[in-house]
Design a protein around this motif. Sequence first.
Motif: not given
Length: 432
Positions: A406-411, A415-419
Amino acid sequence: MIQTKSYQIDGINDAELDIKRDSKLEFKLTYDNAKEIRSIITVIPGLGEDGDAYYRSKLAQSIARDMDAAVITVNYFGVKSNPPEAKFSIDEIDELILKTVADSIGNPIPDDIKLTKMNSDEIWNYINKHLFNFIGMQKITGKLRLDFKLPIHMTLAPPNGEYQNFGLMAALDVINSVLYIKNNPPFKVSPSCKNGGGLTTIYVGSSHGGYIANLCAKFAPWAVDAVLDNCGWNLSTQIFDKQDYQQGTFRTIGFGKEIDFMKYRRDSRDNENFHLCVSDKTFWTSNSQSPNYFSRSRYEIRDLNETSHLLIQAQYSKPIFKCYHVQGDIVAPIDEKIKFYDQLNALGFDATLDIISDKSKIDGKFIKDLNHGMGMSMKLLVANNYEWLMDKIAQNKKLKHEPNIKFKTSQYLYEFNEQNNQVSLKCSKITQ
């Protein structure tokens, strides 16, 4: 014997713009079916290159012949952004520009002419008939200077309903191609892979391809063992004008024409009567009131040098990074790359930056000049570094963790998730 297989699988939708994808994710796999394969090498073409003749045929076969590696080349989202694959088109902004400049030379385009409804051939037929010949006659009669060229703008639209997303969708396409083959190998896998993390994955790219390779390591570090980069750029260099950020002046992402179509175009070309500026088709805009506004958050997730994001990457398994970059690169200024590698090394990554500044490095085979990309042989880039990287990777400690970052940006929270062997993106707005 060298084998090449073509694949079409489902690609991910555009989570940022909430656009359902119509096209398939297409890629090719090349390997020697007589070998036990130790690694997957994906060679990532640069901006606007589909690379059929070189990457897929010559380079992929050469690597597969000389090494115990399978080679993937991906038609990542929006890659075919140059003619003849990409077609000239006119959107509402292009039409406004064209009608304005036509008015300026006294040859207005009638209101009932809808250039946005025309296909590429129809557009050129109309422009040549209505404007090209008119300008020629005005020059003959002395009403226009002989060196006059009418500035116009058009949009290049890739096939299959694709558009310029800039980096993010492309990187996920590359990752998902690798994951598909890693989990569905049609070749014999070396027994040495069964005791560790499976097939080794090496991502190789030049220029824009190098940028995408580094984004792959950001969005799915668990799926990348090494990045091999030749003069890869970053979003905040040639493409992003920091001084004009509030105006959204991106040259390559496609909407710079909203500010100044001659200054912020991706490319231009001339004939005797026209100065044609072109940009990629995109749904991003510099309009801050639009839901498609390319805000600072959209920039931050694509920035390799975003320090807060690198701190998160450092908590995962760390890929090996190796880059060759020319000192005087005017397309991808080296300061950005030095900053990136300084941050990687400070965070414990094994990262080697080889700065090429001396003409003595030009050997005519591996390095041919000191311009952007150095005319570098991609075959030798891989060959010169393959065993070195494989040894480094074997010594690298792999951390066990959930395939999620997960990366938090200004707004927004990305969330990058492998399934099911595919990485997808969830993008949600951060509420205060």
